[in-house]
Write an enzyme that holds these catalytic residues in place. Structure first.
Site, short mmCIF file in Angstrom:
data_model
loop_
_atom_site.label_atom_id
_atom_site.label_comp_id
_atom_site.label_asym_id
_atom_site.label_seq_id
_atom_site.Cartn_x
_atom_site.Cartn_y
_atom_site.Cartn_z
N ASP A 37 0.82 -1.21 0.00
CA ASP A 37 0.00 0.00 0.00
C ASP A 37 0.86 1.27 0.00
O ASP A 37 1.87 1.34 0.69
CB ASP A 37 -0.85 -0.03 1.28
N GLU B 166 1.64 -0.63 -4.94
CA GLU B 166 0.62 0.36 -5.30
C GLU B 166 1.33 1.67 -5.60
O GLU B 166 1.89 2.31 -4.70
CB GLU B 166 -0.39 0.58 -4.16
C1 NOJ Z 1 -4.25 3.24 -0.77
C2 NOJ Z 1 -5.42 2.34 -0.52
O1 NOJ Z 1 -5.73 1.64 -1.68
C3 NOJ Z 1 -6.54 3.20 -0.03
O2 NOJ Z 1 -7.76 2.52 0.01
C4 NOJ Z 1 -6.14 3.74 1.31
O3 NOJ Z 1 -7.13 4.65 1.75
C5 NOJ Z 1 -4.79 4.47 1.24
N1 NOJ Z 1 -3.81 3.77 0.47
C6 NOJ Z 1 -4.23 4.66 2.62
O4 NOJ Z 1 -3.78 3.43 3.13
#
Ligand code: NOJ
Ligand code: MG
Length: 528
Positions: free
Chosen positions: A200, A268
């Protein structure tokens, strides 16, 4: 692994499950691990290879699990560690891999580490504190969810940094103790059977060590998202992010060496194509390629994106594609229902590893969420950014709540309007459904390795029609417009293997084709 063996994830299709919304098993209206376990046979039937679960860990749920207060346990809402063990064992017995979400950038403000840090204890330097006065934040950095990225903490008498909510304080990855604790978290789940992680907010995990102000974004206009008024030059995509990746790569390699099972690391990363490429070098297997989420749905734009991305890939780097996720509008809404099938064909015939978001295989649209039903913290702050509409429960059948939860339970988010008719049970019976299209495409990928690994080559870009070859064997043609479109394919002859118009299978194509609006087909070239 023998040096020439292909890692499993190169041939794989990843399926993202948002655990709150897949299947409830205990009548509380929130999906859980036991619910997911019961639905694994569906995923095996569909033909995906790996299931990625958004966070399942203990959490106050300020950001629905992306705010973790215990990294090494399952939140009671989702079940227990024993449920996790059953889930992973059953996934493996069905030939499915299980990927978890790993959240390095921040924890919950209720994590014992942060509570101790705030009280001035031994974990103080595990987070990012700046001295000063309550009047003036240390610099101009902004939170992705709006407002400053700094919160003044009375107890600590200092500011702390949070790239997201104030309830999600950022960890200090420059601290070796943080690195070793977070390496332990990774090992914990990998040893417990996880096949890898989706990491993430990776680009944000390291920040400028001098805390320099971010520069203004010259392209920002009044009315745009205020977050983008600044370029994230000093708060994201710093070269030191490589050090965070190295910690995870080590954990993945150690687990692989211990049990012979190769682990996958997905990052991500909302970054320009050329910056994404750096993450292969850092040790990420698949830096998520989100560019289809942002590219206008026009043949020229999509074709140019694929060319640019393919050309940018370093030697040996494996591509990947994404059409939807839990943070963005669903593909069927974004491109329109008339294009959802062509979108499926695109996702599942581009070179590389695709990630399919739960429900997209049904052509599920974004749901209408009334203001009083909003759950997402971002949506509560700014309705334009609400993410609930793409997180609604999976519709399974024609029972109450479409089979997502018991009749007497109240689903945590409403089902989409058409859930009574758009559901798995009905589409399974209908050979013309978008669900069966996905299943057939996934089966074709298995039968036809050129679809996974064959070189990509654009052969036509004419009006709304994009056509490309995969290896020397397969031709794909997509009409991304609403009107019929003709494409010339000089010298090519092929037999349709699968089309969005299902009756086209078996038809011959020679020198060109006419495609209806939103039509797409996959054909085997004659000479091969
Ligand atoms: C990216 C995640 O996909 C999202 O859902 C989240 O709110 C943020 N990162 C913070 O962790
Ligand atoms: Mg439940």
């Amino acid at each position: 692994m023998a040096p020439d063996a292909t890692p499993w994830w190169r041939d794989a299709t990843v399926y993202q499950v948002y655990p709150r919304s897949f299947q409830d098993s205990d009548g509380d209206g929130v999906g859980d691990l036991e619910g997911i376990r019961r639905r694994l046979p569906y995923l095996a039937w569909l033909g995906v290879d790996a299931v990625w679960l958004s966070p399942i860990y203990t959490s106050p749920m300020a950001d629905f699990g992306y705010d973790i207060s215990d990294h090494c346990d399952v939140d009671p809402l989702f079940g227990t560690l024993a449920d996790f063990d059953r889930l992973v064992a059953e996934a493996h017995s069905l030939g499915l891999k299980l990927l978890l979400d790993y959240v390095p950038n921040h924890t919950s403000d209720r994590h014992p580490w942060f509570e101790d840090a705030r009280a001035g204890g031994a974990h103080r330097d595990w987070y990012l504190w700046r001295d000063g006065t309550a009047e003036r934040p240390p610099n101009n950095w902004l939170s992705s969810f709006g407002g400053p990225a700094w919160t003044w903490d009375e107890q600590a008498g200092a500011w702390y940094y949070h790239a997201y909510l104030a309830e999600q304080p950022d960890l200090n990855w420059r601290n070796p103790e943080v690195r070793s604790a977070m390496a332990g978290v990774a090992r914990f789940w990998l040893e417990r059977g996880a096949d890898g992680f989706r990491i993430d907010a990776l680009r944000q995990a390291m920040k400028d060590d001098q805390w320099r102000d971010n520069p203004p974004n010259p392209d920002w206009r009044q009315g745009d998202d205020p977050y983008h008024a600044l370029l994230q030059e000093f708060s994201a995509d710093r070269p030191e992010v490589a050090e965070v990746v190295a910690v995870l790569r080590d954990a993945a390699e150690a687990a692989h060496a211990a049990d012979g099972r190769e682990r996958l690391l997905i990052g991500e990363l909302y970054l320009p194509v050329e910056r994404l490429m750096a993450y292969y070098g850092y040790g990420i297997d698949l830096p998520f390629n989100f560019h289809l989420l942002q590219t206008p749905w026009r043949a020229a734009d999509v074709g140019a994106l694929v060319e640019t991305y393919e050309a940018a890939l370093p030697d040996g780097a494996w591509p990947n594609w994404v059409l939807s996720n839990h943070d963005r509008p669903r593909v069927a809404t974004r491109v329109g229902p008339g294009q959802a099938r062509a979108a499926a064909v695109l996702l599942l015939t581009l070179r590389g590893t695709p990630t399919l978001y739960y429900g997209d295989e049904l052509g599920m649209p974004d749901a209408d969420i009334a203001p009083e039903q909003v759950q997402d913290p971002w949506g509560l702050r700014d309705p334009a950014h609400g993410r609930d509409r793409a997180r609604t429960p999976m519709p399974w059948d024609d029972s109450p709540h479409a089979g997502f939860c018991d009749a007497g339970a109240r689903p945590w988010l409403p089902l989409s309007d058409d859930a009574a008719t758009r559901h798995v049970a009905r589409q399974r019976e209908d050979p013309d459904s978008i669900l069966m299209l996905h299943r057939d495409l996934l089966a074709l990928r298995r039968a036809e390795p050129a679809l996974t690994a064959g070189a990509y080559r654009t052969v036509a870009l004419e009006g709304d029609v994009l056509a490309y070859l995969r290896g020397e064997r397969v031709l794909v043609a997509l009409n991304l417009g609403e009107a019929p479109g003709e494409v010339r394919l000089p010298g090519l002859s092929a037999t349709v293997a699968l089309g969005t118009a299902r009756g086209r299978a078996g038809q011959r194509i020679a020198g060109g084709a006419v495609l209806g609006g939103g039509e797409a087909l996959v054909a085997r070239l004659d000479h091969s």
